[in-house]
Design a protein around this motif. Sequence first.
Motif, PDB file in Angstrom:
ATOM      1  N   GLY C  51      51.821 -44.412  74.552  1.00  0.00           N
ATOM      2  CA  GLY C  51      53.034 -44.605  75.343  1.00  0.00           C
ATOM      3  C   GLY C  51      53.750 -45.900  74.968  1.00  0.00           C
ATOM      4  O   GLY C  51      54.946 -46.054  75.202  1.00  0.00           O
ATOM      5  N   ILE C  53      54.151 -46.924  71.942  1.00  0.00           N
ATOM      6  CA  ILE C  53      54.702 -46.850  70.587  1.00  0.00           C
ATOM      7  C   ILE C  53      56.193 -46.528  70.633  1.00  0.00           C
ATOM      8  O   ILE C  53      56.602 -45.467  71.080  1.00  0.00           O
ATOM      9  CB  ILE C  53      53.954 -45.792  69.738  1.00  0.00           C
ATOM     10  CG1 ILE C  53      52.468 -46.152  69.687  1.00  0.00           C
ATOM     11  CG2 ILE C  53      54.534 -45.759  68.325  1.00  0.00           C
ATOM     12  CD1 ILE C  53      51.621 -45.124  69.017  1.00  0.00           C
ATOM     13  N   ASP C  54      56.955 -47.484  70.172  1.00  0.00           N
ATOM     14  CA  ASP C  54      58.397 -47.340  70.094  1.00  0.00           C
ATOM     15  C   ASP C  54      58.696 -46.637  68.764  1.00  0.00           C
ATOM     16  O   ASP C  54      58.205 -47.059  67.725  1.00  0.00           O
ATOM     17  CB  ASP C  54      58.994 -48.747  70.119  1.00  0.00           C
ATOM     18  CG  ASP C  54      60.498 -48.730  70.266  1.00  0.00           C
ATOM     19  OD1 ASP C  54      61.128 -47.777  69.752  1.00  0.00           O
ATOM     20  OD2 ASP C  54      61.031 -49.679  70.869  1.00  0.00           O
ATOM     21  N   GLY C  84      50.446 -41.746  79.944  1.00  0.00           N
ATOM     22  CA  GLY C  84      51.187 -42.459  78.917  1.00  0.00           C
ATOM     23  C   GLY C  84      51.439 -41.598  77.697  1.00  0.00           C
ATOM     24  O   GLY C  84      52.552 -41.548  77.186  1.00  0.00           O
ATOM     25  N   HIS C  87      54.273 -39.139  77.855  1.00  0.00           N
ATOM     26  CA  HIS C  87      55.605 -39.664  77.530  1.00  0.00           C
ATOM     27  C   HIS C  87      55.755 -39.827  76.029  1.00  0.00           C
ATOM     28  O   HIS C  87      56.820 -39.583  75.473  1.00  0.00           O
ATOM     29  CB  HIS C  87      55.841 -40.993  78.240  1.00  0.00           C
ATOM     30  CG  HIS C  87      55.904 -40.837  79.725  1.00  0.00           C
ATOM     31  ND1 HIS C  87      56.914 -40.140  80.335  1.00  0.00           N
ATOM     32  CD2 HIS C  87      55.066 -41.226  80.710  1.00  0.00           C
ATOM     33  CE1 HIS C  87      56.700 -40.129  81.642  1.00  0.00           C
ATOM     34  NE2 HIS C  87      55.584 -40.782  81.897  1.00  0.00           N
ATOM     35  N   ARG C  91      58.638 -38.306  73.703  1.00  0.00           N
ATOM     36  CA  ARG C  91      59.459 -39.194  72.901  1.00  0.00           C
ATOM     37  C   ARG C  91      59.417 -38.760  71.443  1.00  0.00           C
ATOM     38  O   ARG C  91      60.413 -38.748  70.750  1.00  0.00           O
ATOM     39  CB  ARG C  91      58.944 -40.618  73.070  1.00  0.00           C
ATOM     40  CG  ARG C  91      59.998 -41.657  72.873  1.00  0.00           C
ATOM     41  CD  ARG C  91      59.462 -43.056  73.136  1.00  0.00           C
ATOM     42  NE  ARG C  91      58.915 -43.299  74.441  1.00  0.00           N
ATOM     43  CZ  ARG C  91      57.728 -43.887  74.649  1.00  0.00           C
ATOM     44  NH1 ARG C  91      56.977 -44.247  73.638  1.00  0.00           N
ATOM     45  NH2 ARG C  91      57.303 -44.098  75.860  1.00  0.00           N
TER      46      ARG C  91
END
Lengths: 673, 184, 150, 288
Positions: C51, C53-54, C84, C87, C91
């Motif tokens: 969660g 990790i961009d 997490g 998401h 993403r």
Amino acid sequence: MARIGVFVCHCGENIGRTVDCARVADALREHPGVAHSVDYKYMCSDPGQALIKQAIAEKRLDGVVVAACSPHMHEKTFRRACAGADLNPFLCEMANVREHCSWIHEDRARATDKAIDLARTIVEKVKHNRPLQTIRIPVTRRALVIGGGIAGIQAALDIADGGAEVVLVEKEPSIGGHMSQLSETFPTLDCSQCILTPRMVEVYQHPRIKLMAYSEVDAVSGYIGNFTVKIRQKARAVDASTCNGCGACTKACIQRKIPSEFDERLGPRSAIYVPFPQAVPNTPVIDRANCAYFKAKAKGATKAACGKCAEACSRGAIDFDQQDSFVTEKVGAIVVATGFQLYRIGADQPQGLTGYGEYGYGTVPDVIDGLQFERLASASGPTGGKILRPSDGREPKRIVFLQCVGSRDPAKGMAYCSKICCMYVAKHTMLYRHKVHDGQATVFYMDIRAAGKGYDEFTRRAIEEDGARYVRGRVARLYRDGDVIKVHGFDTLSGEPLVLDADMVVLATAMRPQPGIEALAQKLSVSYDQHGFINEAHPKLRPVETNTAGVFVAGACQAPRDIPDSVAMASAAASKILGLFSQAELEREPTVARVDTGLCSGCFHCERVCPYGAVERREIRDRKGNLLKVVAEVNPGVCQGCGTCQATCPSKSVELDGFTDQQIWAEINALAL
Amino acid sequence: MSAPPSEAGSHHPPTLTAHLRATTGVNVAACYQCGKCSAGCPMAVETALRPHDVMRLAASEQRERLLAAESLWLCLTCEACTARCPNGCDPARVIDALREEAAHQAPRAIGAFHRSFLDQIRAFGRSFELGLVMTYKLRSGKLTQDVTTAPGLLGRGKLKLVPHPIAGVSDVRRIFRACEKEEA
Amino acid sequence: MATAAESLTAFEPRITAFVCNWCTYTGADLAGTSRLQMAPNVRIVRLPCTGRIDPLFVIKAFERGADGVIVSGCHPADCHYTAGNYHARRRFAVFRELLDFMGIDTRRVTFSWVSASEGGKWRDVVNETVGRVQALGPFEAYHELAGRQG
Amino acid sequence: MRIGYYPGCSLHATARELDESLRAVASALDLELQELDDWSCCGATSGHATNHLLSLALPARNLALAEAQGHDRVLAPCAACYNRLATARHEIAADAALAARVARVLERPFANRVTVANLVEVLRELGPAITARAGRSLAGLKVACYYGCLLVRPAAVVGFDDPEQPTSMEDVVRAAGATPVAWQMRLECCGGAFSLARTASVVRLGRAILDDARRAGAEALVVACPMCHSNLDFRQSAMLERGEKPLPVLYLSELVGLALGIAPDTLGLQRHFVDARPLAARAAAEVH
Ligand SMILES: Cc1cc2nc3c(=O)[nH]c(=O)nc-3n(C[C@H](O)[C@H](O)[C@H](O)COP(=O)(O)OP(=O)(O)OC[C@H]3O[C@@H](n4cnc5c(N)ncnc54)[C@H](O)[C@@H]3O)c2cc1C
Ligand SMILES: Cc1cc2nc3c(=O)[nH]c(=O)nc-3n(C[C@H](O)[C@H](O)[C@H](O)COP(=O)(O)OP(=O)(O)OC[C@H]3O[C@@H](n4cnc5c(N)ncnc54)[C@H](O)[C@@H]3O)c2cc1C
Ligand code: SF4
Ligand code: SF4
Ligand code: SF4
Ligand code: SF4
Ligand code: SF4
Ligand code: SF4
Ligand code: SF4
Ligand code: SF4
């Protein structure tokens, strides 16, 4: 310029065999910002740690990287060593050159190159580490237990006996839960009331238990060690402090034919009532929907109707004007023990299910469920313990039991096994035979699931000694035919269709969570499965914790459970809580998120994704008190440090300490050097 | 290294289980042999294989035994079994699919009835009952039974003696051919 | 500049792995404890949760010269932080399209779930990714990426 | 109200009285039935039992005709036709690949837009109108509503009533002023599909149904399916081996017709094997 110390460990031969540790230390010495770099045989040994402490002092290091084993192995060790040398422990990190390098590669040159890369990466990260303080949270040494069934009772008593205070909230007028309705209990056939009632009284009398029956949890805020709970005390219309439980009011009541919930609608109660004689507390409550006074009032009558109970009460305890009241309690831990309900065919079927018209429940009076059978078999029940059919009060000579009704039935009911029904059906056949010697019990079953100490022996006894006839197969339909119930089944072992005449049919319907459990779970921010059972934090290793720190679970609200399981869970939850309470303060890793309120735009994406509800809203006002904006704020007591908020925030206004964007960019950049 | 099982399997003809899953959507492995289907089957007192037996034999790949079973042809398609299966198994549909498989090797009375019936539709677009009775009797070899009742039907205006093909009969015939080709 | 043929035989891809602390990092530890040998091309960046990790991390890694990226965390139902990685999954579903849009071959990015007990699976993920990226060749387009990023 | 009308083969032959009574009742209640032009057989159980695609394509041809002829709802009074049409509609809607195959063999435009209604459903909707126009002629008449299997199963396809404890036929019977009895064999299959092929089974199944209705005090059986009717009416003599009194078998539309005061011959009562006219006469007597 940073002054970082690098310490490369050989781990005896474990690292040194594949990685040229001296070359790693040399390479790192050349790296910008590294003030000191050495290799050593065993870094975690006392002399190894001393080496680090000494270097911190002598070289005035402001960061430490230990290139050794996994941080899961020794991060704590080295951080403690740094703290010993007055360096903030969170300025120390490890590069994993053992598990992630020397042990998984053979080529010495390439393994050494990789070790250098890994160490440099962590050096770059450490350049951006900030000193952090371990978070300390004070603990309120009081617990809230929600639900006063056997699980809640056990948890409350264990915690209170352990020396902490307990608030026990029960939504019904009395504690006791389903166990108080049972006749005798498997696998020992001891009388349920006889073992339960003393425990209920103990709760009532315990100096450290505050019992709040006929109450519900209204709102919960806070976090582990520091919850604030708002509890609604529903109006009984009887003043509990003046009432002495004499029962004159219930005898005087003019409404006497209301189906008793406690007797599963098989017997009557009055409008002012105590659910059962051993109720705790023994204070009556007026059922407003059925009371002549309240009904007249609801219709707008100006003259007060009835009031017979108030006339009968010599203590003037009846208070028709009583209102719901609210109490706020501070607690450090919470136990959810809200138990179960039986799947009532037709009444509360989950959406989209077509139900069991084929089993005639609700339309054929002598088709009942397991709890109704318990009431019939109970000495305190509506028939005084005689097994009599509801339709005509005759003693049934042939009873057919159907197992797995609504359980193991993905098409119409629940896919799961309700776990206890195999056992209680066997119990019912035995109780029946003990009471009706010439009666024949027939059980339709698919599998007998009796895994427990003495459990299989128990079901075998029902079959071998008490003459229960077990037929492997399910029933297609049943219907009333004059005086009897025709049961169309199939015996899959003999391969023959079977039509039985029964005088009574008992359905072992599925165990489901209490209605409204989802709303309570949301208040507590604990997760629940698709059926509404509360999820444990880990199915094997953390069975009584939930995903929210400080909230625990016990009994049949977590999954179908019998009494021994429920009690074991309750005691386990209690000991977890006592463990928690044994600390004056809780220590937490400071890996938590922080919001830069200047940057935050108040979009609250972070609030939506946070699995723990750690994001709160804060209003920012100018000096005149005008609202400027609403921003996010992370409650460090609740945040578990997953970082999902940070990855989600569109304006990069929230940072996770220990894993900031800066730190991670630095690592990524270092990999390209 | 041995090949993964999926690869090895793909060289063999599909199993009966897989075939049934593909054609009917029913996973016969989901049947846990509770017998609820058979408990309500109106034909269970007459058949050797009850619906749960059919499911069991299908799950254990007994293709030959199933396709040869007279019981398949004794199913009334009343769907009592399907309506009540706790696992959504649909034995009636499975029996249908097996009958389709067995159709070419079923010169039995009931197969004969179905074929007679379909012949009528193919010929006229609608069914024509006297013709049905006659062709069925010829096929099944049961000549005496029931023929006596025909006058009763006639007397009540219930039997048509002359078939009337519908205008779109060629359209219907084309649909028959297309379906037979598709399913072949 | 190496010729294509040379770079194919000599090419040792650089792979950056973003993994969560609780499952995959621990699974990789287990691979080590079990002495499972694997290609030495992967450098792990440890994060608390997938969660965290961009998607920009992945772009950044390519921009800095990585030839391939691995993103790996707990199995969907096992997340240490309960939700997490749920998401993260959502993403990254969007992120795949973004990669496509930016002209990054999605075969260069491996998404996988490796639990703390799946040392063997981690080795397989590493070896498969290295093999796949080796076959794709060096990621030359990163210069362009770097340019675009300014 | 206007509705597409798909009589199906039986209503032109063995079930003529269903057609006749329904048309009479419809005109009395201002329901306009528009028979589909060039309709063909739905394939009944035979299509179902032997070729799955055919069993969908034959009903789909008729649904496509209804669409082309501007209907959005089609009444199929025969329970078997209704079941086939509703099943085809349901299966084709649920499976795009199947829809494509059906479209291929149909070779005509087909959007699967038309809904299918059965006799009971439509009469139940007309319930208030029936009550308003019915006399008290059926008062006290006890009838057993027989659903059989095709009207209630499969629940996912037909779904207009509870699959195990339906009430819709009883609702219509009450609206018509008669009294439904409580009995148990309402949903048991009568064996209609084997009427010709396996008479012994049909007799066994039918006898159990008649016995139960009789025990519950019914003076007549009410049905909504030509197969049930021909089985229980035409074959009833074979089911009465112990000298029981025969039970007239009425179509639901005939019962409603009687309640509305329509002449028995207009309703086709003279076509029954078990004489239903004494019942009608009794009803007529009550009126006067
Ligand atoms: C027919 C039958 C026979 C059985 N026989 C046996 C047996 O012989 N032996 C055996 O070991 N087990 C038996 N069991 C199982 C036994 O009943 C359960 O294991 C036990 O009752 C579970 O206890 P509990 O406290 O978790 O739940 P419960 O007994 O259901 O108690 C939960 C309590 O929480 C309260 N509550 C619910 N929601 C809220 C809320 N939101 N706020 C406040 N309070 C709330 C309820 O009112 C209730 O008092 C039987 C079960 C059945 C159905
Ligand atoms: C084939 C198999 C598969 C299983 N699979 C699963 C599964 O998938 N999931 C699951 O949940 N469970 C599984 N289990 C069950 C699981 O193994 C047990 O539940 C669990 O190991 C029990 O833990 P324990 O600590 O009680 O006992 P044990 O694991 O037996 O540990 C007892 C320890 O006590 C020591 N000891 C014994 N006597 C003494 C003594 N006198 N003094 C000092 N030490 C002593 C023993 O040496 C041992 O280390 C499986 C069991 C088996 C046999
Ligand atoms: S610090 Fe880790 S690698 Fe070094 S000796 Fe200790 S265990 Fe081995
Ligand atoms: S009569 Fe009064 S004191 Fe007695 S139980 Fe009732 S309320 Fe309490
Ligand atoms: S007011 Fe009357 S009806 Fe109401 S509780 Fe008192 S006695 Fe009963
Ligand atoms: S415990 Fe027994 S009766 Fe209950 S659902 Fe499981 S198998 Fe069925
Ligand atoms: S996501 Fe970022 S900007 Fe939005 S509320 Fe949270 S911290 Fe503020
Ligand atoms: S780090 Fe995780 S737990 Fe903490 S606030 Fe952010 S999303 Fe919530
Ligand atoms: S009812 Fe369903 S699960 Fe049970 S035996 Fe029949 S097909 Fe199998
Ligand atoms: S559909 Fe066939 S197998 Fe199923 S219950 Fe009816 S007759 Fe029996």
